[in-house]
Structure formats: structure tokens, C-alpha cells
Design an enzyme around this catalytic site. Structure first.
Site, PDB file in Angstrom:
ATOM      1  N   LYS A   1       1.775   4.706  -1.005  1.00  0.00           N
ATOM      2  CA  LYS A   1       1.041   5.875  -1.492  1.00  0.00           C
ATOM      3  C   LYS A   1       1.503   7.071  -0.683  1.00  0.00           C
ATOM      4  CE  LYS A   1      -2.810   4.838   1.597  1.00  0.00           C
ATOM      5  NZ  LYS A   1      -4.224   4.495   1.681  1.00  0.00           N
ATOM      6  N   PRO A   2       1.223   8.286  -1.150  1.00  0.00           N
ATOM      7  CA  PRO A   2       1.716   9.474  -0.441  1.00  0.00           C
ATOM      8  C   PRO A   2       1.335   9.533   1.033  1.00  0.00           C
ATOM      9  CG  PRO A   2       0.933  10.096  -2.604  1.00  0.00           C
ATOM     10  CD  PRO A   2       0.567   8.638  -2.406  1.00  0.00           C
TER      11      PRO A   2
ATOM     12  N   ASP B   1       0.835  -1.211   0.000  1.00  0.00           N
ATOM     13  CA  ASP B   1       0.000   0.000   0.000  1.00  0.00           C
ATOM     14  C   ASP B   1       0.868   1.257   0.000  1.00  0.00           C
ATOM     15  OD1 ASP B   1      -2.448   1.334  -0.100  1.00  0.00           O
ATOM     16  OD2 ASP B   1      -2.694   1.353   2.076  1.00  0.00           O
TER      17      ASP B   1
ATOM     18  N   ASN C   1       1.094   7.243   3.112  1.00  0.00           N
ATOM     19  CA  ASN C   1       1.871   6.286   3.901  1.00  0.00           C
ATOM     20  C   ASN C   1       3.364   6.604   3.895  1.00  0.00           C
ATOM     21  OD1 ASN C   1      -0.328   4.856   4.766  1.00  0.00           O
ATOM     22  ND2 ASN C   1      -0.184   3.304   3.171  1.00  0.00           N
TER      23      ASN C   1
END
Length: 132
Positions: free
Chosen positions: A34-35, A32, A37
Site C-alpha cells: 500500500k502507499p 500489505d 509501505n
């Protein structure tokens, strides 16, 4: 944007790539990237957070039911296609690439209000070149 911004983005993505490489060498896949995270620390480096969907690369099946795990805009085709190849470290690389695209183009690779439309785009379309 000026060149300093693009240099900074390159440093951030390199930091995350190094972190992902380390995780993968330990047998962990994040699933996962993504920005939201990626956290910026006090020294200006990005760090990977939220390993809630992470799993071991060596496991027999990463997702026995091939259920969709992750965020649609950053999911690799392997995560979306239930008949596709086994999910592996490449899904993290794809998520990092989608994040890089967003940081450079100031828009997601595929955007739609409905996640099903986004997932269809991931499987069947090429993203618009960032320069457009």
C-alpha cells in the site's frame, strides 16, 4: 496532471514491481502493499518497507486461521474470501495495482468508512474506471 506525473508514477510502480519480483523469487510474500509501505528515497525511487506481515511462499499455510491480514483497501479477494484460493504472490500484485489506481485516479478503488463495506466491494464489485 501533466504527462511527467504519469511517467513518474510508472517509474515508481516499476521500481516496486521489481522489488516484489525479487522478494517473490526469494520466497517472500509481503501481504500489505500500500502507499504508506512504499518509501521514496533520496534518488526518487520507491522502496518497499514494513515486512511485518510477510511470510514464506513455501509455508504450508500462510495464515492458518485465514484471519484477515493487511489493509482493507489494498487486500486482494484471495485475502478476503475465507473459502477462496490459498494466498500467494498475487496478493502483492493486487495491492500494487490498487496503489497504482489510487495514484492515477486520486481516489481509492473502494472507499467507505466501514472496512466491512470495503471488503464486500473487493469481493463483489468492479472498481470505477479511473477515467471517470
Amino acid at each position: 496532471m501533466d504527462r511527467a506525473y504519469y511517467r513518474q508514477v510508472a517509474r515508481w510502480i516499476a521500481d516496486v514491481a521489481d522489488g516484489l519480483h525479487y522478494a517473490h523469487e526469494q520466497g517472500v510474500i509481503h501481504r500489505d502493499i500500500k502507499p504508506s509501505n512504499l518509501l521514496l528515497n533520496r534518488t526518487g525511487r520507491l522502496m518497499i518497507s514494513d515486512f511485518g506481515l510477510a511470510c514464506q511462499l513455501a509455508s504450508e499455510t500462510l495464515s492458518p486461521t485465514r484471519s484477515l491480514l493487511g489493509t482493507a483497501r489494498y487486500m486482494a479477494p484471495e485475502q478476503v474470501d475465507e473459502h477462496g484460493p490459498q494466498v500467494d504472490r498475487r496478493v502483492d500484485v493486487y495491492g500494487l495495482g490498487a496503489t497504482l489506481y489510487e495514484l492515477l485516479a486520486f481516489r481509492p478503488m473502494f472507499a467507505a468508512a466501514d472496512n466491512r463495506v470495503v471488503l464486500d466491494c473487493v469481493l463483489n464489485k468492479e472498481p470505477t474506471p479511473p477515467r471517470r
